[in-house]
Scaffold this motif. Structure first.
Motif, PDB file in Angstrom:
ATOM      1  N   LYS A  48     -10.099   0.675   5.906  1.00 18.23           N
ATOM      2  CA  LYS A  48      -8.823   0.857   5.213  1.00 18.23           C
ATOM      3  C   LYS A  48      -7.610   0.781   6.139  1.00 18.23           C
ATOM      4  O   LYS A  48      -6.598   0.168   5.761  1.00 18.23           O
ATOM      5  CB  LYS A  48      -8.815   2.176   4.440  1.00 18.23           C
ATOM      6  CG  LYS A  48      -7.513   2.366   3.644  1.00 18.23           C
ATOM      7  CD  LYS A  48      -7.568   3.551   2.703  1.00 18.23           C
ATOM      8  CE  LYS A  48      -7.434   4.858   3.437  1.00 18.23           C
ATOM      9  NZ  LYS A  48      -7.151   5.984   2.506  1.00 18.23           N
ATOM     10  N   PRO A  49      -7.635   1.388   7.336  1.00 22.52           N
ATOM     11  CA  PRO A  49      -6.451   1.288   8.198  1.00 22.52           C
ATOM     12  C   PRO A  49      -6.024  -0.136   8.515  1.00 22.52           C
ATOM     13  O   PRO A  49      -4.864  -0.376   8.843  1.00 22.52           O
ATOM     14  CB  PRO A  49      -6.881   2.031   9.469  1.00 22.52           C
ATOM     15  CG  PRO A  49      -7.907   3.006   9.008  1.00 22.52           C
ATOM     16  CD  PRO A  49      -8.656   2.276   7.928  1.00 22.52           C
ATOM     17  N   MET A  50      -6.963  -1.095   8.402  1.00 23.68           N
ATOM     18  CA  MET A  50      -6.645  -2.477   8.751  1.00 23.68           C
ATOM     19  C   MET A  50      -6.318  -3.346   7.543  1.00 23.68           C
ATOM     20  O   MET A  50      -6.087  -4.550   7.680  1.00 23.68           O
ATOM     21  CB  MET A  50      -7.803  -3.085   9.544  1.00 23.68           C
ATOM     22  CG  MET A  50      -8.211  -2.274  10.779  1.00 23.68           C
ATOM     23  SD  MET A  50      -6.816  -1.795  11.832  1.00 23.68           S
ATOM     24  CE  MET A  50      -6.272  -3.394  12.424  1.00 23.68           C
ATOM     25  N   VAL A  51      -6.290  -2.759   6.346  1.00 20.36           N
ATOM     26  CA  VAL A  51      -5.861  -3.495   5.157  1.00 20.36           C
ATOM     27  C   VAL A  51      -4.399  -3.909   5.336  1.00 20.36           C
ATOM     28  O   VAL A  51      -3.562  -3.116   5.790  1.00 20.36           O
ATOM     29  CB  VAL A  51      -6.036  -2.632   3.898  1.00 20.36           C
ATOM     30  CG1 VAL A  51      -5.331  -3.255   2.698  1.00 20.36           C
ATOM     31  CG2 VAL A  51      -7.516  -2.442   3.596  1.00 20.36           C
ATOM     32  N   LEU A  53      -0.575  -4.840   4.714  1.00 19.16           N
ATOM     33  CA  LEU A  53       0.609  -4.525   3.906  1.00 19.16           C
ATOM     34  C   LEU A  53       1.770  -5.282   4.533  1.00 19.16           C
ATOM     35  O   LEU A  53       2.134  -5.027   5.684  1.00 19.16           O
ATOM     36  CB  LEU A  53       0.886  -3.018   3.916  1.00 19.16           C
ATOM     37  CG  LEU A  53       2.223  -2.572   3.301  1.00 19.16           C
ATOM     38  CD1 LEU A  53       2.263  -2.881   1.808  1.00 19.16           C
ATOM     39  CD2 LEU A  53       2.461  -1.085   3.555  1.00 19.16           C
ATOM     40  N   GLY A  54       2.326  -6.240   3.797  1.00 18.45           N
ATOM     41  CA  GLY A  54       3.400  -7.043   4.363  1.00 18.45           C
ATOM     42  C   GLY A  54       2.971  -7.822   5.584  1.00 18.45           C
ATOM     43  O   GLY A  54       3.762  -8.028   6.517  1.00 18.45           O
ATOM     44  N   GLY A  55       1.704  -8.258   5.597  1.00 22.53           N
ATOM     45  CA  GLY A  55       1.217  -9.076   6.696  1.00 22.53           C
ATOM     46  C   GLY A  55       0.757  -8.302   7.916  1.00 22.53           C
ATOM     47  O   GLY A  55       0.323  -8.914   8.901  1.00 22.53           O
ATOM     48  N   ARG A  56       0.813  -6.977   7.877  1.00 25.81           N
ATOM     49  CA  ARG A  56       0.378  -6.158   9.003  1.00 25.81           C
ATOM     50  C   ARG A  56      -0.533  -5.046   8.502  1.00 25.81           C
ATOM     51  O   ARG A  56      -0.393  -4.593   7.364  1.00 25.81           O
ATOM     52  CB  ARG A  56       1.582  -5.538   9.723  1.00 25.81           C
ATOM     53  CG  ARG A  56       2.468  -6.560  10.426  1.00 25.81           C
ATOM     54  CD  ARG A  56       3.529  -5.843  11.257  1.00 25.81           C
ATOM     55  NE  ARG A  56       4.405  -5.061  10.421  1.00 25.81           N
ATOM     56  CZ  ARG A  56       4.976  -3.910  10.792  1.00 25.81           C
ATOM     57  NH1 ARG A  56       4.718  -3.405  11.985  1.00 25.81           N
ATOM     58  NH2 ARG A  56       5.787  -3.272   9.976  1.00 25.81           N
ATOM     59  N   PRO A  57      -1.453  -4.571   9.334  1.00 26.11           N
ATOM     60  CA  PRO A  57      -2.328  -3.480   8.891  1.00 26.11           C
ATOM     61  C   PRO A  57      -1.539  -2.231   8.514  1.00 26.11           C
ATOM     62  O   PRO A  57      -0.483  -1.942   9.095  1.00 26.11           O
ATOM     63  CB  PRO A  57      -3.206  -3.213  10.117  1.00 26.11           C
ATOM     64  CG  PRO A  57      -3.180  -4.477  10.896  1.00 26.11           C
ATOM     65  CD  PRO A  57      -1.812  -5.043  10.690  1.00 26.11           C
ATOM     66  N   LEU A  58      -2.076  -1.494   7.552  1.00 26.36           N
ATOM     67  CA  LEU A  58      -1.456  -0.224   7.175  1.00 26.36           C
ATOM     68  C   LEU A  58      -1.189   0.645   8.404  1.00 26.36           C
ATOM     69  O   LEU A  58      -0.109   1.224   8.558  1.00 26.36           O
ATOM     70  CB  LEU A  58      -2.380   0.537   6.216  1.00 26.36           C
ATOM     71  CG  LEU A  58      -2.343   0.179   4.736  1.00 26.36           C
ATOM     72  CD1 LEU A  58      -3.500   0.874   4.015  1.00 26.36           C
ATOM     73  CD2 LEU A  58      -1.007   0.595   4.125  1.00 26.36           C
ATOM     74  N   ALA A  59      -2.195   0.750   9.276  1.00 23.01           N
ATOM     75  CA  ALA A  59      -2.050   1.609  10.444  1.00 23.01           C
ATOM     76  C   ALA A  59      -0.960   1.123  11.388  1.00 23.01           C
ATOM     77  O   ALA A  59      -0.371   1.927  12.124  1.00 23.01           O
ATOM     78  CB  ALA A  59      -3.380   1.719  11.185  1.00 23.01           C
ATOM     79  N   ALA A  60      -0.674  -0.180  11.386  1.00 20.67           N
ATOM     80  CA  ALA A  60       0.398  -0.701  12.238  1.00 20.67           C
ATOM     81  C   ALA A  60       1.755  -0.207  11.761  1.00 20.67           C
ATOM     82  O   ALA A  60       2.662   0.043  12.577  1.00 20.67           O
ATOM     83  CB  ALA A  60       0.361  -2.223  12.260  1.00 20.67           C
ATOM     84  N   HIS A  61       1.919  -0.062  10.457  1.00 17.57           N
ATOM     85  CA  HIS A  61       3.166   0.500   9.926  1.00 17.57           C
ATOM     86  C   HIS A  61       3.323   1.954  10.372  1.00 17.57           C
ATOM     87  O   HIS A  61       4.426   2.391  10.736  1.00 17.57           O
ATOM     88  CB  HIS A  61       3.173   0.419   8.402  1.00 17.57           C
ATOM     89  CG  HIS A  61       3.292  -0.969   7.862  1.00 17.57           C
ATOM     90  ND1 HIS A  61       4.512  -1.579   7.604  1.00 17.57           N
ATOM     91  CD2 HIS A  61       2.351  -1.889   7.534  1.00 17.57           C
ATOM     92  CE1 HIS A  61       4.308  -2.798   7.136  1.00 17.57           C
ATOM     93  NE2 HIS A  61       3.004  -3.013   7.077  1.00 17.57           N
ATOM     94  N   PRO A 212      -6.427  -0.037  -4.305  1.00 16.05           N
ATOM     95  CA  PRO A 212      -5.708  -1.309  -4.454  1.00 16.05           C
ATOM     96  C   PRO A 212      -4.458  -1.175  -5.305  1.00 16.05           C
ATOM     97  O   PRO A 212      -3.450  -1.849  -5.043  1.00 16.05           O
ATOM     98  CB  PRO A 212      -6.756  -2.208  -5.122  1.00 16.05           C
ATOM     99  CG  PRO A 212      -8.069  -1.648  -4.667  1.00 16.05           C
ATOM    100  CD  PRO A 212      -7.860  -0.163  -4.638  1.00 16.05           C
ATOM    101  N   GLN A 213      -4.493  -0.319  -6.312  1.00 16.84           N
ATOM    102  CA  GLN A 213      -3.324  -0.126  -7.152  1.00 16.84           C
ATOM    103  C   GLN A 213      -2.167   0.488  -6.357  1.00 16.84           C
ATOM    104  O   GLN A 213      -1.007   0.066  -6.480  1.00 16.84           O
ATOM    105  CB  GLN A 213      -3.681   0.774  -8.349  1.00 16.84           C
ATOM    106  CG  GLN A 213      -4.667   0.160  -9.331  1.00 16.84           C
ATOM    107  CD  GLN A 213      -6.108   0.146  -8.825  1.00 16.84           C
ATOM    108  OE1 GLN A 213      -6.481   0.930  -7.935  1.00 16.84           O
ATOM    109  NE2 GLN A 213      -6.920  -0.738  -9.377  1.00 16.84           N
ATOM    110  N   GLU A 214      -2.491   1.478  -5.529  1.00 19.21           N
ATOM    111  CA  GLU A 214      -1.455   2.091  -4.701  1.00 19.21           C
ATOM    112  C   GLU A 214      -0.958   1.130  -3.620  1.00 19.21           C
ATOM    113  O   GLU A 214       0.205   1.184  -3.223  1.00 19.21           O
ATOM    114  CB  GLU A 214      -1.988   3.380  -4.086  1.00 19.21           C
ATOM    115  CG  GLU A 214      -2.180   4.476  -5.117  1.00 19.21           C
ATOM    116  CD  GLU A 214      -2.915   5.690  -4.587  1.00 19.21           C
ATOM    117  OE1 GLU A 214      -2.887   6.728  -5.282  1.00 19.21           O
ATOM    118  OE2 GLU A 214      -3.526   5.602  -3.503  1.00 19.21           O
ATOM    119  N   LEU A 215      -1.824   0.227  -3.193  1.00 21.13           N
ATOM    120  CA  LEU A 215      -1.411  -0.793  -2.238  1.00 21.13           C
ATOM    121  C   LEU A 215      -0.368  -1.712  -2.861  1.00 21.13           C
ATOM    122  O   LEU A 215       0.615  -2.083  -2.204  1.00 21.13           O
ATOM    123  CB  LEU A 215      -2.620  -1.603  -1.774  1.00 21.13           C
ATOM    124  CG  LEU A 215      -2.354  -2.708  -0.762  1.00 21.13           C
ATOM    125  CD1 LEU A 215      -1.816  -2.145   0.548  1.00 21.13           C
ATOM    126  CD2 LEU A 215      -3.645  -3.512  -0.506  1.00 21.13           C
TER     127      LEU A 215
END
Length: 226
Positions: A48-51, A53-61, A212-215
């Motif tokens: 999940k941390p690597m999914v 969001l805007g072209g970058r992993p969640l964890a990167a944000h 996925p919905q929250e994503l």
């Protein structure tokens, strides 16, 4: 991530001087969860941390939000290979059996004990991409005088894994974990913690992405502010 309403420990228990001015803060992204609700492989990510969001992993944000607020930044998890794209040192759980996010907190406090005695540990989950820029400062100002942790709260709910932990809590936390305790909010209560509320400005800065919905909601929110 969010805990129950009406936390049983004090809210906004600000106590200037609870930590000395200039105390270093070490950041830790809690990235060891399974994230079964997200279904990361179906979204092209190992965890999940690597999914994306805007072209970058969640964890990167999360890393981008935390990095300016801390002296050093780490990730916690037991799959260092999956987290390697973050470019952060990865701390494995210090206890067996995947005991949850508190094991990550303990790993961070163990690190502080060996490398930065006296520092504070700022933790946040890998699925909270909108963390506020004043997270460390407000939690630092709200540390209880009794030496307990301070966690974030918003919209009447506390977020126990988004917290600032004094190094002196290490031994007590280890005992609680070894005794089988896994509830982060309850542990904060036992350790004499405080919940520090953020103002409601329309968008919860502690919104977390578990499905996925929250994503999709997070993607819409990111697009609206880009």
């Amino acid at each position: 991530m969010a805990g129950p309403t009406a936390p049983p420990y004090p809210s906004d228990a600000a106590s200037p001087g609870a930590a000395p001015a200039g105390t270093p803060v070490i950041g830790l992204i809690l990235a060891g969860g399974h994230g079964s609700r997200m279904g990361a492989p179906a979204l092209g990510a190992a965890t999940k941390p690597m999914v994306l969001l805007g072209g970058r992993p969640l964890a990167a944000h999360v890393a981008e939000r935390l990095a300016p607020q801390v002296a050093r930044l780490y990730a916690s998890g037991n799959d260092a290979e999956a987290l390697a794209p973050l470019g952060l040192p990865v701390l494995p759980d210090p206890l067996p059996g995947r005991p949850g996010p508190l094991a990550g907190v303990l790993a961070g406090l163990d690190l502080i004990a060996s490398q930065a005695p006296g520092a504070l540990l700022l933790t946040a989950p890998a699925d909270a991409p909108f963390l506020p820029a004043d997270l460390a400062a407000r939690l630092l100002a709200g540390l209880p005088e009794g030496g307990g942790p301070a966690c974030a709260a918003s919209a009447g709910r506390r977020h126990p894994v988004i917290a600032l932990w004094p190094a002196a809590l290490r031994d007590r936390l280890r005992l609680l974990l070894e005794g089988g305790e896994r509830r982060v909010g309850f542990v904060i209560e036992l350790l004499g913690g405080a919940a520090i509320a953020w103002p409601d400005r329309g968008n919860d800065p502690f919104y977390n992405v578990n499905s996925p919905q929250e994503l999709e909601i997070a993607r819409s929110r990111l697009s609206a502010h880009s």
